[in-house]
Design an enzyme around this catalytic site. Sequence first.
Site, PDB file in Angstrom:
ATOM      1  N   ASP A 380       0.832  -1.203   0.000  1.00  0.00           N
ATOM      2  CA  ASP A 380       0.000   0.000   0.000  1.00  0.00           C
ATOM      3  C   ASP A 380       0.869   1.256   0.000  1.00  0.00           C
ATOM      4  OD1 ASP A 380      -2.335   1.427   0.005  1.00  0.00           O
ATOM      5  OD2 ASP A 380      -2.639   1.308   2.175  1.00  0.00           O
ATOM      6  N   HIS A 397       3.355   3.487  -8.879  1.00  0.00           N
ATOM      7  CA  HIS A 397       3.270   2.053  -9.159  1.00  0.00           C
ATOM      8  C   HIS A 397       4.500   1.579  -9.929  1.00  0.00           C
ATOM      9  CE1 HIS A 397      -0.773   1.969  -7.573  1.00  0.00           C
ATOM     10  NE2 HIS A 397      -1.104   2.981  -8.352  1.00  0.00           N
ATOM     11  N   TRP A 429     -10.750  -1.527  -9.364  1.00  0.00           N
ATOM     12  CA  TRP A 429     -11.297  -1.089 -10.658  1.00  0.00           C
ATOM     13  C   TRP A 429     -11.980   0.263 -10.550  1.00  0.00           C
ATOM     14  CZ3 TRP A 429      -9.555  -3.490 -14.720  1.00  0.00           C
ATOM     15  CH2 TRP A 429      -9.192  -4.843 -14.636  1.00  0.00           C
ATOM     16  N   ARG A 431     -10.598   2.890  -9.571  1.00  0.00           N
ATOM     17  CA  ARG A 431      -9.581   3.922  -9.750  1.00  0.00           C
ATOM     18  C   ARG A 431      -9.560   4.471 -11.173  1.00  0.00           C
ATOM     19  NH1 ARG A 431      -4.259   2.019  -6.256  1.00  0.00           N
ATOM     20  NH2 ARG A 431      -5.355   1.605  -4.289  1.00  0.00           N
ATOM     21  N   LEU A 489      11.515 -20.307  -3.786  1.00  0.00           N
ATOM     22  CA  LEU A 489      10.420 -19.515  -3.237  1.00  0.00           C
ATOM     23  C   LEU A 489       9.178 -19.681  -4.105  1.00  0.00           C
ATOM     24  CD1 LEU A 489       9.362 -17.118  -1.392  1.00  0.00           C
ATOM     25  CD2 LEU A 489      10.202 -15.603  -3.208  1.00  0.00           C
ATOM     26  N   SER A 554      -8.346  -5.482   4.425  1.00  0.00           N
ATOM     27  CA  SER A 554      -8.845  -5.132   3.086  1.00  0.00           C
ATOM     28  C   SER A 554      -9.199  -6.343   2.222  1.00  0.00           C
ATOM     29  CB  SER A 554      -7.830  -4.241   2.359  1.00  0.00           C
ATOM     30  OG  SER A 554      -7.665  -3.012   3.026  1.00  0.00           O
TER      31      SER A 554
END
Length: 603
Positions: A380, A397, A429, A431, A489, A554
């Site tokens: 975030d 981003h 969505w 945004r 991983l 969230s």
Amino acid sequence: MRTTTHSTKDLDAAPPAQRGRPVHRPPTGEDPSLRAAYRLCRRITRVHDPGIYALIQLMPTVLRPPCWALWAAASVLDDLADQRDAQQAEREARVQAWTQALQCDLAAGTSTDPVRHALVNTALRWRLDLSSLQGAMTSTRDDVRGQHFADWAAWRAWCNGEIAPWVDQVQDLFERAGAPMTLRLERQQDYKRFIDGAQLTDILTDLSTDLAQGDLFLPQEALDAFPGAEDDLRQGSWSPATAALIRELTALARQWVTRPAMTTGMHPGAATVLNTAACLMRAQLDAVDAAGHALLKRTPRPSLAARTRILAPARIRSKLAWSLTPLTVPGPRPPTVTVSGPGPAAESTTLRPPPPHPDGARPPQIAADRMPAHVAIIMDGNGRWAEQRGLPRPEGHRAGTAAVHEMVYGALEIGLRHLTLYAFSTENWKRDTEEITTILEAIRRDLDEGPIRDLDVRQRWLGHPDKLPQELVQAFLREERRTRNRTGLTLTVCINYGGRDEITRTAAALAQAAQAGDIDPHLIGEDDFARHLPHPDMPDVDLLWRTGNEQRTSNFLPWHTTYAELYFVPHYWPDVDRRDLWQAITEYSRRQRRHGAVPRISP
């Protein structure tokens, strides 16, 4: 899928010109030894798997030689494992030697063995990553020791390791040729059931051969439902219990291979191949049903008339579909494959360790019993980070991509087994369109070109395909196939993900299973629910970490985070690096986890 069909005409010729494009000849025309190698692969496929051979003949001509090479290699390995002129240890050694020789041949770019010669040429020319076959080759070697499956879940895991990797290579071929065998994401479960049905059909077809060798590749769960059937089968006795078991299994296999929605939206040529495969398998199951007691003595085959009714129209449809499809045919490629270790198949590139931290920071030493197995992160603050600097929100981003790389590097260095990242939620969505486009494009570009590709990272995606660009969905599926056998991983990226949506869809899948009779609705427990989640093998989250100065979960992984330790920090996501991950894990190691038990009191 060893269904038999009558021989078809030998086709090594070049395909007809398509839309004025130049005619490309398949690789068999380049030199005599390579041409002979592909011809041998063609003969092996036709003899060993006539049904597969018939399906390959429905493919574009340029894709037939590489498919022959793939199936001939699988057949050779299968034969090495089944040779009864040798003891178990020797048969294991033969399979291991063949796969190790393939690794060396991939590094050299050629082979003195004709089947491996064709396979290596296919891998180099079509840029296939044969490392995904490692699990299948290992499974073939282990089959020498015999197999026992306690239940259908264990049986399906074996099927997935046996067949799916070879089919995935064919999917890659179609994609690289420009005619992708696109499977809609919501139909992935249909695809898995289709593979299960193919394997069950194969087992029922070869029942007499397997029993003669002392093998019975059926789950104990299925055998126990018909008391006495297992003993009767092993003794070659056709009893009422045996007949009932076979009826049940043929009906189940027929149900699994009948998946008409699986090919929705697919290229008509690829759809014809899969639909014809389903028809051939149903004809094979009809032959199994009709065989009765003879099933235990010989291999049943559908009639020539039945095969002709299926294949004749399929050839016409596929020929028309491919004649209207311009295909991309790669030219020769020099041998550039490198070897990555002792495994039976080589990576297309050498797996490398993560780059060191610029400041030389090293991870802390965490005791094994204090180390989380699974860390999930809500990434975030990207947009707010950009706004603080007077930049458009999408720039945050782009900057956050570097932090993702740092998390992966840090997870590998400290030895974390599972890392899950919340990249884009179903609520995102709402945004701005430009911000959404930037997020999704950054993810797709990182999948195709990012530095994580060459690390020991198994990549997975969790979410729903609705609204997502098809190119992004296919990129994720391609990376899942390519990295499925990596053991470092496991990185799961959640895109278009919502926790309530996941639980709702899992409940729907559980209801469908109950309706189909796969599960008793009165006996459903937590384990049954977990098995129907999108990734049933995902462990519970030990540590849930959120950046950006917010303290809520969230709608993120509600099933898996029930007992997670929560860790919130004020930093925005682009400002963190691997040291922050190590700090979060260090904080986790200091906490006392009780899971409802009474806390221990130090003396």
